[in-house]
Write a protein that holds these residues in place. Structure first.
Motif, mmCIF file in Angstrom:
data_model
loop_
_atom_site.group_PDB
_atom_site.id
_atom_site.type_symbol
_atom_site.label_atom_id
_atom_site.label_comp_id
_atom_site.label_asym_id
_atom_site.label_seq_id
_atom_site.Cartn_x
_atom_site.Cartn_y
_atom_site.Cartn_z
ATOM 1 N N LEU A 153 30.473 -4.073 48.616
ATOM 2 C CA LEU A 153 31.111 -4.085 49.939
ATOM 3 C C LEU A 153 31.185 -2.681 50.535
ATOM 4 N N MET A 154 31.239 -1.666 49.660
ATOM 5 C CA MET A 154 31.255 -0.290 50.173
ATOM 6 C C MET A 154 29.902 0.081 50.771
ATOM 7 N N THR A 155 28.820 -0.302 50.096
ATOM 8 C CA THR A 155 27.499 -0.009 50.657
ATOM 9 C C THR A 155 27.320 -0.759 51.969
ATOM 10 N N ARG A 156 27.844 -1.974 52.025
ATOM 11 C CA ARG A 156 27.692 -2.750 53.259
ATOM 12 C C ARG A 156 28.387 -2.062 54.438
ATOM 13 N N GLU A 157 29.561 -1.470 54.194
ATOM 14 C CA GLU A 157 30.229 -0.879 55.358
ATOM 15 C C GLU A 157 29.933 0.609 55.550
ATOM 16 N N MET A 158 29.415 1.263 54.500
ATOM 17 C CA MET A 158 29.220 2.709 54.603
ATOM 18 C C MET A 158 27.747 3.121 54.551
ATOM 19 N N GLY A 159 26.909 2.368 53.837
ATOM 20 C CA GLY A 159 25.465 2.599 53.904
ATOM 21 C C GLY A 159 24.816 3.270 52.711
ATOM 22 N N LYS A 160 25.551 4.084 51.914
ATOM 23 C CA LYS A 160 24.849 4.795 50.844
ATOM 24 C C LYS A 160 24.422 3.807 49.750
ATOM 25 N N PRO A 161 23.350 4.141 49.012
ATOM 26 C CA PRO A 161 22.801 3.193 48.041
ATOM 27 C C PRO A 161 23.811 2.799 46.963
ATOM 28 N N LEU A 162 23.572 1.642 46.376
ATOM 29 C CA LEU A 162 24.511 1.088 45.389
ATOM 30 C C LEU A 162 24.793 2.039 44.230
ATOM 31 N N ALA A 163 23.776 2.777 43.786
ATOM 32 C CA ALA A 163 24.023 3.707 42.668
ATOM 33 C C ALA A 163 25.132 4.685 43.054
ATOM 34 N N GLU A 164 25.134 5.077 44.340
ATOM 35 C CA GLU A 164 26.148 6.039 44.788
ATOM 36 C C GLU A 164 27.515 5.385 44.975
ATOM 37 N N THR A 165 27.552 4.156 45.497
ATOM 38 C CA THR A 165 28.877 3.529 45.648
ATOM 39 C C THR A 165 29.438 3.154 44.278
ATOM 40 N N LEU A 207 10.906 10.287 50.197
ATOM 41 C CA LEU A 207 12.164 9.566 49.933
ATOM 42 C C LEU A 207 12.140 8.230 50.680
ATOM 43 N N ARG A 208 12.625 7.200 49.991
ATOM 44 C CA ARG A 208 12.584 5.865 50.602
ATOM 45 C C ARG A 208 13.897 5.571 51.318
ATOM 46 N N LEU A 209 13.787 5.330 52.629
ATOM 47 C CA LEU A 209 14.965 5.027 53.437
ATOM 48 C C LEU A 209 15.142 3.526 53.559
ATOM 49 N N GLY A 210 16.382 3.096 53.683
ATOM 50 C CA GLY A 210 16.592 1.676 53.908
ATOM 51 C C GLY A 210 18.012 1.252 53.600
ATOM 52 N N ASP A 211 18.165 -0.062 53.543
ATOM 53 C CA ASP A 211 19.458 -0.673 53.254
ATOM 54 C C ASP A 211 19.819 -0.367 51.803
ATOM 55 N N GLY A 212 20.897 0.323 51.600
ATOM 56 C CA GLY A 212 21.307 0.755 50.269
ATOM 57 C C GLY A 212 21.588 -0.376 49.307
ATOM 58 N N GLN A 269 19.440 -2.688 48.824
ATOM 59 C CA GLN A 269 18.153 -3.114 48.263
ATOM 60 C C GLN A 269 17.698 -2.148 47.179
ATOM 61 N N ALA A 270 16.971 -2.672 46.216
ATOM 62 C CA ALA A 270 16.513 -1.839 45.097
ATOM 63 C C ALA A 270 15.512 -0.794 45.591
ATOM 64 N N GLY A 271 15.535 0.364 44.947
ATOM 65 C CA GLY A 271 14.516 1.379 45.210
ATOM 66 C C GLY A 271 14.783 2.255 46.418
ATOM 67 N N ILE A 272 15.935 2.126 47.044
ATOM 68 C CA ILE A 272 16.241 2.937 48.231
ATOM 69 C C ILE A 272 16.900 4.247 47.789
ATOM 70 N N ASP A 273 16.384 5.362 48.330
ATOM 71 C CA ASP A 273 16.973 6.675 48.004
ATOM 72 C C ASP A 273 18.026 7.098 49.020
ATOM 73 N N VAL A 274 17.772 6.788 50.285
ATOM 74 C CA VAL A 274 18.618 7.326 51.359
ATOM 75 C C VAL A 274 18.986 6.206 52.330
ATOM 76 N N GLY A 275 20.276 6.070 52.588
ATOM 77 C CA GLY A 275 20.754 5.048 53.526
ATOM 78 C C GLY A 275 20.823 5.608 54.943
ATOM 79 N N PRO A 276 21.472 4.864 55.827
ATOM 80 C CA PRO A 276 21.616 5.300 57.224
ATOM 81 C C PRO A 276 22.714 6.349 57.362
#
Ligand code: UN1
Length: 494
Positions: free
Chosen positions: A87-99, A310-315, A317-324
């Motif tokens: 839910l943190m990645t959904r509202e904040m954007g950084k990838p799951l590993a970071e949340t 670096l792979r940008l995208g929805d945090g 999803q797997a394999g994303i390095d950088v969120g919005p």
């Protein structure tokens, strides 16, 4: 559509005005997380009045028992880690590993607080007079207003609330309006673990409305704020006038220095993580890279190649390095700094524009951006951007690198890559920052260590570790004279 609520006076309630604000996913702005109460001073007043009662009840719980409650908070956070990260990645954007890391920082802070329940040490020292004891101990202070930012939706609220509660205070949360869901769940967890229901209050809303009302409320003697230096100045004026205890954690312009003798593979990984982790939206983000002449060109080439991969995208999803980045204004701010860099003649090595195409069009994505040829004193080199923009400065030796590091108004973290042990220790001593890393990036503070910066990054307090417990408690001194006669300090023995 879900409507979320405030938590005031032991109840989940809407704002008294009936107004709302929306919370959307920054990676996909069509994804509406819910509506949150746009609260007013009225809601703050009710929360503070209840928190005063909560304080009276909660401070009567012995500190070791308060520690037990905080330990249960850690257990519940551990059990709910994955759900929270999502839910943190959904509202904040950084990838799951970071949340996940963000939740872990909260867990670490909870277990640390648990141990502090049995360690709120005071001191007993000899009196200068016979038959007299002199001692100091800690007392809680009262209602603490906690104003928290979007970039660490859980960790930063836990840094503030867990030590505040462990010391016996009550707390009123005002989370950033970009990440209100995370603190709503944190409040549920605090209640489930057994914090007194009036010792914790949650008032959602805007800084100018809820934040301002909380900061200026006469019955809130303690304010802790993490956010911009500009807002911190306004809060500081109010708290100064009202004689409040205030902890400020504000801007940074953190540098990674790479000297000719550094392990370049390590330094490369470090700067990628430091500059573009959390999309550059950390107080501790690396926003300057200071390269020594001998390695400048080849290190920059490698960095530019790696950053553009670096792979940008929805945090989520797997394999994303950088969120919005967090929202439209933030994106516009980053664009403005790219224009400033171009106008100053800094050379754009990679990035510099919105990241578009496919799913990226749904959110606030910006390409990892590197400017080279940045000179000391350029605006890109001096001002906090809070986005994925790195400025590279060339220097001839360690002395110049240290001077450049210190030549900004901020002083949160710094990093030095070198294999020279003498320079490593010189850096610890000479770099004007609250935290210096040797052979590690500017980010990565641990929950049990004091966290904070010098100069305009802070106002002298630290979060984290043992030091934050001084902030959330008042020192009381007691003298017990059992001599049975008047003993005059400074006089009778001299
Ligand atoms: C922040 O940058 O706002 O050291 C906090 C780190 C994290 C905390 C950062 N543990 O990067």
């Amino acid at each position: 559509m879900t409507d979320f609520q405030n938590y005031i006076a032991g109840q989940w309630v809407a704002s008294s005005s009936g107004a709302w604000f929306e919370n959307r996913n920054p990676a996909d702005t069509s994804d509406l997380i819910g509506r949150f109460p746009r609260s007013s001073a009225d809601d703050v007043n009710r929360a503070v009045a209840s928190a005063a009662k909560g304080f009276a009840a909660w401070k009567a719980v012995p500190a070791p028992a308060r520690g037990d409650v905080l330990r249960r908070v850690g257990d519940i956070l551990t059990a709910r880690k994955e759900e929270l990260a999502d839910l943190m990645t959904r509202e904040m954007g950084k990838p799951l590993a970071e949340t996940r890391g963000d939740v872990q920082e909260g867990i670490d802070t909870a277990y640390y607080a648990g141990t502090m329940g049995r360690q709120l040490f005071g001191k007993t020292v000899p009196s200068e007079l016979n038959n007299k004891w002199a001692m100091s101990f800690r007392r809680p202070i009262g209602v603490c207003g906690l104003v928290t930012p979007f970039n660490f939706p859980l960790a930063i609220p836990t840094w503030k609330s867990f030590p505040a509660l462990l010391c016996g205070n009550s707390v009123v949360f005002k989370p950033a309006e970009d990440v209100p869901h995370t603190v709503a769940v944190l409040v549920e967890i605090l209640l489930e673990a057994g914090v007194h229901p009036e010792a914790v209050q949650l008032v959602h809303g805007l800084g100018e409305e809820v934040g301002a009302a909380l900061v200026s409320h006469p019955d809130v003697p303690v304010i802790s704020f993490t956010g911009s230096t500009a807002t911190g100045s306004i809060i500081g004026e109010t708290c100064g006038r009202m004689h409040k205890r205030l902890s400020l954690e504000m801007g940074g312009k953190n540098a990674q220095i790479v000297l000719d003798d550094a392990n370049l593979d390590l330094a490369l990984e470090g700067v990628l993580w430091g500059a573009f982790g959390t999309t550059g939206q950390r107080c501790t983000a690396t926003s300057r890279l200071i390269l020594q002449d001998g390695i400048h060109d080849r290190f920059l080439d490698r960095l530019v190649a790696a950053a553009s991969k670096l792979r940008l995208g929805d945090g989520r999803q797997a394999g994303i390095d950088v969120g919005p980045v967090i929202h439209a204004e933030s994106l516009a701010n980053v664009e403005r700094y790219v224009d400033i860099g171009r106008a100053a003649g800094n050379s754009l090595s990679t990035g510099g524009a919105r990241a578009t195409g496919g799913d990226l069009d749904k959110g606030w994505f910006f390409q990892p951006t590197i400017f080279a040829g940045v000179k000391q004193g350029d605006r890109l080199e001096q001002e906090e951007i809070f986005g994925p923009v790195l400025s590279v400065i060339r220097v001839s030796d360690a002395d110049e690198a240290f001077r450049v590091n210190n030549g900004v108004k901020y002083g949160l973290s710094s990093s030095l890559y070198t294999s020279n042990v003498n320079l490593a220790f010189r850096a610890l001593n000479e770099l004007d920052n609250g935290i210096t890393y040797v052979n590690a990036p500017t980010i990565g503070a641990e929950a049990h260590m004091p966290f904070g910066g010098v100069k305009q990054t802070g106002n002298g307090h630290r979060e984290g570790g043992w030091e934050v417990y001084d902030f959330y408690s008042e020192t009381k001194v007691g003298y017990v004279d059992y001599s049975g006669r008047l003993q005059r300090a400074q006089i009778d023995n001299y």
